[in-house]
Motif scaffolding. Sequence first.
Motif, short mmCIF file in Angstrom:
data_model
loop_
_atom_site.label_atom_id
_atom_site.label_comp_id
_atom_site.label_asym_id
_atom_site.label_seq_id
_atom_site.Cartn_x
_atom_site.Cartn_y
_atom_site.Cartn_z
N GLY A 6 0.72 -1.37 -0.06
CA GLY A 6 -0.23 -0.16 0.20
C GLY A 6 0.67 1.07 0.23
O GLY A 6 0.54 2.16 -0.65
N VAL A 7 1.71 1.21 -0.14
CA VAL A 7 2.82 2.61 0.17
C VAL A 7 4.16 2.54 -0.55
O VAL A 7 5.26 3.00 -0.89
CB VAL A 7 4.00 2.50 1.36
N ALA A 8 3.78 1.22 -1.38
CA ALA A 8 4.82 0.75 -2.67
C ALA A 8 4.03 2.02 -4.00
O ALA A 8 3.94 1.86 -3.89
CB ALA A 8 4.66 -0.24 -3.28
N VAL A 9 5.58 2.01 -4.00
CA VAL A 9 5.67 3.01 -5.69
C VAL A 9 6.49 2.18 -7.30
O VAL A 9 7.39 1.74 -6.81
CB VAL A 9 6.10 4.89 -5.67
N GLY A 10 5.57 1.92 -7.98
CA GLY A 10 6.15 1.50 -9.01
C GLY A 10 5.66 0.21 -9.95
O GLY A 10 4.31 0.06 -9.75
N ALA A 11 7.00 -0.62 -10.70
CA ALA A 11 5.79 -1.84 -11.01
C ALA A 11 6.56 -2.35 -11.85
O ALA A 11 8.22 -2.50 -12.55
CB ALA A 11 4.87 -1.44 -12.28
N GLY A 12 6.23 -3.36 -12.62
CA GLY A 12 7.12 -4.41 -12.88
C GLY A 12 8.45 -5.20 -12.01
O GLY A 12 8.29 -5.57 -10.96
N ARG A 13 9.61 -4.73 -12.11
CA ARG A 13 10.80 -5.34 -11.39
C ARG A 13 11.78 -4.90 -10.45
O ARG A 13 12.55 -5.20 -10.10
CB ARG A 13 11.64 -5.95 -12.31
N ALA A 14 10.84 -3.63 -10.40
CA ALA A 14 11.18 -2.60 -8.82
C ALA A 14 10.22 -1.71 -8.76
O ALA A 14 9.60 -1.27 -9.09
CB ALA A 14 12.21 -1.18 -9.91
N ASP B 14 16.80 -5.90 -16.41
CA ASP B 14 15.08 -5.65 -17.07
C ASP B 14 15.17 -4.84 -15.47
O ASP B 14 14.18 -3.77 -15.59
CB ASP B 14 14.43 -6.60 -17.21
N SER B 15 15.82 -5.26 -14.13
CA SER B 15 15.07 -5.16 -13.32
C SER B 15 15.78 -4.30 -12.72
O SER B 15 14.95 -2.93 -12.58
CB SER B 15 15.50 -5.60 -11.73
N TRP B 16 17.16 -3.55 -13.49
CA TRP B 16 18.43 -2.36 -13.54
C TRP B 16 17.15 -0.80 -13.92
O TRP B 16 17.00 -0.02 -13.69
CB TRP B 16 19.23 -2.00 -13.59
N ALA B 17 16.04 -1.52 -15.37
CA ALA B 17 15.90 -0.78 -15.81
C ALA B 17 14.51 -0.15 -15.18
O ALA B 17 14.34 1.25 -15.51
CB ALA B 17 15.46 -1.57 -17.64
N ASP B 18 14.01 -0.78 -14.78
CA ASP B 18 12.67 -0.57 -14.26
C ASP B 18 12.97 0.07 -12.73
O ASP B 18 12.42 1.28 -12.55
CB ASP B 18 11.26 -2.08 -13.45
N LEU B 19 14.28 0.04 -12.62
CA LEU B 19 14.80 0.73 -11.09
C LEU B 19 14.88 2.33 -11.49
O LEU B 19 14.85 3.39 -11.16
CB LEU B 19 15.36 0.35 -10.56
N GLU C 63 26.04 -2.51 -9.92
CA GLU C 63 25.58 -1.31 -10.55
C GLU C 63 25.19 -1.98 -12.11
O GLU C 63 27.06 -1.92 -12.02
CB GLU C 63 25.68 -0.12 -10.23
N PRO C 64 25.27 -2.24 -13.10
CA PRO C 64 25.64 -1.47 -14.45
C PRO C 64 26.11 -0.80 -14.81
O PRO C 64 26.41 -0.02 -13.93
CB PRO C 64 24.26 -1.61 -15.35
N GLY C 65 27.12 -0.76 -15.60
CA GLY C 65 27.61 1.03 -16.78
C GLY C 65 26.42 2.23 -16.62
O GLY C 65 25.85 1.74 -17.10
N GLY C 66 27.11 3.01 -16.71
CA GLY C 66 26.61 4.53 -16.94
C GLY C 66 25.49 4.76 -15.29
O GLY C 66 25.46 6.17 -14.89
N TRP C 67 25.46 3.71 -14.33
CA TRP C 67 25.36 4.30 -12.79
C TRP C 67 26.23 5.03 -12.61
O TRP C 67 27.37 4.38 -12.20
CB TRP C 67 24.69 3.47 -12.51
N ALA C 68 25.74 6.30 -11.71
CA ALA C 68 26.94 6.40 -11.15
C ALA C 68 26.64 6.49 -9.07
O ALA C 68 25.79 6.00 -8.45
CB ALA C 68 27.00 7.71 -11.08
N ARG D 110 21.05 7.01 -10.93
CA ARG D 110 20.55 6.23 -12.70
C ARG D 110 21.25 7.50 -13.79
O ARG D 110 21.57 8.55 -14.10
CB ARG D 110 18.98 6.92 -12.89
N PRO D 111 21.52 6.41 -14.70
CA PRO D 111 22.43 7.04 -16.17
C PRO D 111 21.47 8.13 -16.53
O PRO D 111 20.22 8.31 -17.01
CB PRO D 111 22.18 5.20 -16.80
N PRO D 112 22.76 9.13 -17.33
CA PRO D 112 21.87 10.16 -17.39
C PRO D 112 20.53 9.59 -19.14
O PRO D 112 20.96 8.05 -19.98
CB PRO D 112 22.74 11.41 -18.18
#
Length: 241
Positions: free
Chosen positions: A22-30, A49-54, A74-79, A238-240
């Motif tokens: 009830g206090v969650a935001v988002g969908a899919g895998r994140a 796909d989870s990182w993309a949803d994040l 974390e994948p490349g592009g994340w700081a 997140r990546p730009p």
Amino acid sequence: MDAGHHPLDNPVWSALQGTHCGVAVGAGRALRYRPDISVFCGMADNHADSWADLADIAGDDGLVVIFRPGPIVEPGGWARLYSGNGNQMVLEGSPRSVPALATVDPQTGRAVSMRPLGECDVDEMVALVARTEPGPFLSRTVELGGYIGIFHGEVLVAMAGQRMRPEGYCEISAVCTDNSARRRGYASIVTAEVAAGIRARGETPFLNVRTDNTAALPVYSRLGFEVRAITSFAALRRPPH
């Protein structure tokens, strides 16, 4: 949680898919907590796909905070802005070695009391967290419930409460004591009180404490908490686009 996976292996995801949906935001895998409740995000797994949803549910500033056992890669592009490690500790039985709460503080002469905390106490709770820095506590974190406070007179000097509730478990969080009230056993007392409430509900208490918090580790060990896993936390951008 999927069959074969322990809820504490991915506690944020487990909580947001279940008790805290009830206090969650988002969908899919994140998923993430509503931003006025908590800073934490969870993912189903480490797949691309989870990182993309994040990335899709990051705040306007692009920030996410991840917290889970095991390393965070974390994948490349994340700081990575900051990160650290903690001990995930579980209490399988009733709390032990709990000091008694005095009715009068011998050093100040003030009356000592303990009671549940609610929305009317939020300003004092936020101020205590700002002074003691136990971890994230936001304007509506109190709505997760189960907060207990110790007062000297009318002044809140110690507290603890409940946060994540993965299936069958409940996290004890925001354990803190003002500098003016240390060495009285208050951290043990409020932790044990919150743990007793969790166990009465049929859930198992757990908590997370930074590995460099050498003062807190013995307190929780004396109460009966045992280390289950080493956790990682990280604030990422997140990546730009």
